[in-house]
Design a protein around this motif. Sequence first.
Motif, short mmCIF file in Angstrom:
data_model
loop_
_atom_site.label_atom_id
_atom_site.label_comp_id
_atom_site.label_asym_id
_atom_site.label_seq_id
_atom_site.Cartn_x
_atom_site.Cartn_y
_atom_site.Cartn_z
N LYS A 197 0.82 -1.21 0.00
CA LYS A 197 0.00 0.00 0.00
C LYS A 197 0.86 1.27 0.00
O LYS A 197 0.42 2.31 -0.51
N THR A 198 2.05 1.20 0.54
CA THR A 198 2.90 2.40 0.65
C THR A 198 3.28 2.98 -0.71
O THR A 198 3.22 4.21 -0.89
N PRO A 199 3.69 2.18 -1.72
CA PRO A 199 3.99 2.80 -3.03
C PRO A 199 2.79 3.49 -3.67
O PRO A 199 2.94 4.52 -4.33
N VAL A 200 1.59 2.94 -3.46
CA VAL A 200 0.39 3.57 -4.01
C VAL A 200 0.15 4.91 -3.32
O VAL A 200 -0.18 5.92 -3.96
N TYR A 201 0.32 4.93 -2.00
CA TYR A 201 0.16 6.16 -1.25
C TYR A 201 1.15 7.23 -1.71
O TYR A 201 0.80 8.40 -1.89
N ALA A 202 2.40 6.82 -1.93
CA ALA A 202 3.43 7.78 -2.36
C ALA A 202 3.16 8.29 -3.77
O ALA A 202 3.33 9.49 -4.06
N ALA A 203 2.70 7.40 -4.68
CA ALA A 203 2.42 7.83 -6.05
C ALA A 203 1.23 8.78 -6.10
O ALA A 203 1.24 9.76 -6.86
N LEU A 204 0.22 8.54 -5.28
CA LEU A 204 -0.92 9.45 -5.25
C LEU A 204 -0.52 10.82 -4.70
O LEU A 204 -0.94 11.85 -5.23
N LYS A 205 0.29 10.82 -3.67
CA LYS A 205 0.72 12.09 -3.09
C LYS A 205 1.62 12.86 -4.05
O LYS A 205 1.60 14.10 -4.09
N LYS A 206 2.40 12.15 -4.84
CA LYS A 206 3.27 12.81 -5.82
C LYS A 206 2.45 13.53 -6.88
O LYS A 206 2.88 14.56 -7.41
N ASN A 207 1.27 13.01 -7.19
CA ASN A 207 0.38 13.61 -8.19
C ASN A 207 -0.71 14.47 -7.54
O ASN A 207 -1.80 14.62 -8.11
N ASN A 208 -0.43 15.01 -6.36
CA ASN A 208 -1.33 15.94 -5.67
C ASN A 208 -2.67 15.28 -5.33
O ASN A 208 -3.74 15.88 -5.44
N MET A 209 -2.62 14.01 -4.90
CA MET A 209 -3.79 13.28 -4.40
C MET A 209 -3.43 12.66 -3.06
O MET A 209 -2.30 12.22 -2.86
N HIS A 210 -4.40 12.59 -2.17
CA HIS A 210 -4.13 12.16 -0.80
C HIS A 210 -5.08 11.02 -0.44
O HIS A 210 -6.30 11.12 -0.63
N LEU A 211 -4.50 9.94 0.08
CA LEU A 211 -5.26 8.76 0.51
C LEU A 211 -5.42 8.82 2.02
O LEU A 211 -4.44 8.84 2.76
N ARG A 212 -6.66 8.85 2.48
CA ARG A 212 -6.97 8.94 3.90
C ARG A 212 -7.87 7.78 4.31
O ARG A 212 -8.65 7.27 3.50
N THR A 213 -7.76 7.39 5.58
CA THR A 213 -8.58 6.31 6.14
C THR A 213 -9.38 6.86 7.31
O THR A 213 -8.80 7.40 8.26
N TYR A 214 -10.70 6.74 7.23
CA TYR A 214 -11.60 7.23 8.27
C TYR A 214 -12.61 6.14 8.62
O TYR A 214 -13.00 5.33 7.77
N GLY A 215 -13.02 6.15 9.89
CA GLY A 215 -14.03 5.22 10.35
C GLY A 215 -15.44 5.75 10.12
O GLY A 215 -15.66 6.90 9.76
N LYS A 216 -16.41 4.86 10.34
CA LYS A 216 -17.80 5.22 10.10
C LYS A 216 -18.26 6.33 11.06
O LYS A 216 -18.99 7.25 10.66
N LYS A 217 -17.84 6.25 12.30
CA LYS A 217 -18.28 7.24 13.29
C LYS A 217 -17.73 8.63 12.96
O LYS A 217 -18.45 9.64 13.06
N ILE A 218 -16.48 8.70 12.53
CA ILE A 218 -15.86 9.99 12.23
C ILE A 218 -16.52 10.62 11.00
O ILE A 218 -16.80 11.83 10.98
N VAL A 219 -16.78 9.81 9.97
CA VAL A 219 -17.43 10.34 8.76
C VAL A 219 -18.85 10.80 9.08
O VAL A 219 -19.33 11.81 8.55
N LYS A 220 -19.53 10.05 9.94
CA LYS A 220 -20.90 10.46 10.32
C LYS A 220 -20.88 11.78 11.07
O LYS A 220 -21.73 12.65 10.85
#
Length: 259
Positions: free
Chosen positions: A108-131
């Motif tokens: 997962k780390t290379p995907v995260y780095a490639a997305l951030k390099k192209n000005n995209m950010h991968l975040r992980t949130y739980g159901k309670k926080i999103v609600k």
Amino acid sequence: MANLNKAFLQTSTPFLIAKRFRGKINIQKPRKPHFEKQLLLDLSKPFFGPRKNTLPEISLCEKGKKEWAKIEIDNPFERILARECLEWFNTSKMVVFIHVNSISMEEKTPVYAALKKNNMHLRTYGKKIVKMATTGTRYEAVNHLFTSHQNVIFGQPENSAKMFNILKKAPQLIVMGGIIQDKLLSKNELVEFSKLPNLEVARSQLCSILQSAGSSIVGQLNQSQQMLVGHLEKHVEIQNSSKADSSPSQDNAEDSPAS
């Protein structure tokens, strides 16, 4: 031979005593079982509550029973994460929801780095926080997509094609849908949107189409005038040629009487 037999190991014959049990089994007062057996019997012994006819009426009343409810504890850190999540929703014109299958952090780390390099950010949130973040906002409909922890990609719409190219390297990350400029899109609609050209190319194509339409209209309007001008020029040429042909004959007629 006797000495040879002594050299080998001798097998000891077991000492057995045959005893015949003639007594009767004591059913009324059996012998107590072993401690472990007694413990297992006590644990596996079924429990039956008392009969209802033996209970008082106050214990049979269901209105007085208290319903156990889950106590929600106010966590300041969750409120901070909810505020951060709402800020990502408000500042990002492209929000993509990802379903994550079993994947290691090394993959997962290379995907995260490639997305951030192209000005995209991968975040992980739980159901309670999103609600907490989306309740009462225009993004409240996305709560149905969250069952537990969910991965979300925040970015800009012009990077959608790069996002799909990066996610091809990690088939464990599956796109479910997304929001582009306040419009909820499915996965197929996101794929079609990623195939569209960028804004500058679309503007240039629109300008060329508008310019071609205007030039065709101008050409159609000038066509009749150009034809009229052409016919007039042709008519003038014909008249000039006829005059040129008639002028020598007149000169010859004038010269003949003089001679």
